[in-house]
Scaffold this active site. Sequence first.
Site, short mmCIF file in Angstrom:
data_model
loop_
_atom_site.label_atom_id
_atom_site.label_comp_id
_atom_site.label_asym_id
_atom_site.label_seq_id
_atom_site.Cartn_x
_atom_site.Cartn_y
_atom_site.Cartn_z
CD GLU A 121 28.62 36.40 32.30
OE1 GLU A 121 28.88 36.94 31.42
OE2 GLU A 121 28.28 36.97 33.42
CG ASN A 154 34.03 38.74 36.46
OD1 ASN A 154 33.66 37.25 35.81
ND2 ASN A 154 33.31 39.43 36.78
CG ASN A 173 29.89 41.30 36.74
OD1 ASN A 173 30.37 40.29 36.25
ND2 ASN A 173 28.97 41.33 37.66
CG ASP A 229 26.84 39.81 34.75
OD1 ASP A 229 27.82 39.89 34.37
OD2 ASP A 229 26.35 38.97 35.69
#
Length: 281
Positions: free
Chosen positions: A15, A96, A146, A193
Amino acid sequence: MREVRTLLEGRGLVESPRWHGDRLYFSDWTAGEVVALDPEDGRTEVVARVASLPLCTDRHPDGDMLIVSSADGLLLRRESGGSLTTYADLGRPGWNDIVVDGRGNAYVDRAGSDPVRGEAFEPGSVSLVTPDGSVREVADDIAFPNGMAVTPDGSTLIVADSYRHALVAFGIGPDGALSDRRVWAGLGEGTPDGICVDARNAVWYADVPGRCCVRVAEGGAVLDRVDLDRGGFACVLGGHDRRTLFVVAAAWRGMTEPGLVTPGSGRVLAVRVEVPGAGRP
């Protein structure tokens, strides 16, 4: 057909790609590592270890890396020598993604509930961490926040709302506060995302269930698409001319499955595009 090159493979849930200097930085949530990758020779260096899932990063304007230690509810700063210090106490776990604007304001988002633990759905939020370390919530009612990006002129924050299949925009005030909430783009069945912005104010978003990266204009018109053989978790425009789209991807197994992705399926990919990156990240 454009070539999608594999720069690195054999990782876990990858990520938060970020281009800085002449290297690509990304997080391997499975390993709890922040990794620097030289796209020219494939060499890697682990620059931080933080046992956290999620594990996202961005750069402060002074060059230091800020790291979201979600499990501890902390925003960490990686000093130039590599040590980690507390930059801000976020007050609770569950955070996040992060993006930092040109004035040093850090925007950090969090889900309102954790479906892995079977919690009832609650929408998420975005909080602002100012350069003095203070924290306050500046947006709510984002179904599942996100990736985030700041437009090239620094005036707008765009947030990926995965569950509502949309990109949501806010005006950024002089003090970092958010206002003028609006749907920047409805994405139909697209599930955004990680995101990034280019020099023509279009947004690239990575899509896990769609196994692709898609470039959209404000309003939602699809301008470009890169198909993948596994879930696309995030993307960033980088390289010497910012015309390389770096994508981190892995084989998604589902929110309730151990590890979330197939072990060893995480890859860093690269594809050349026409319009260079701009804004942040």
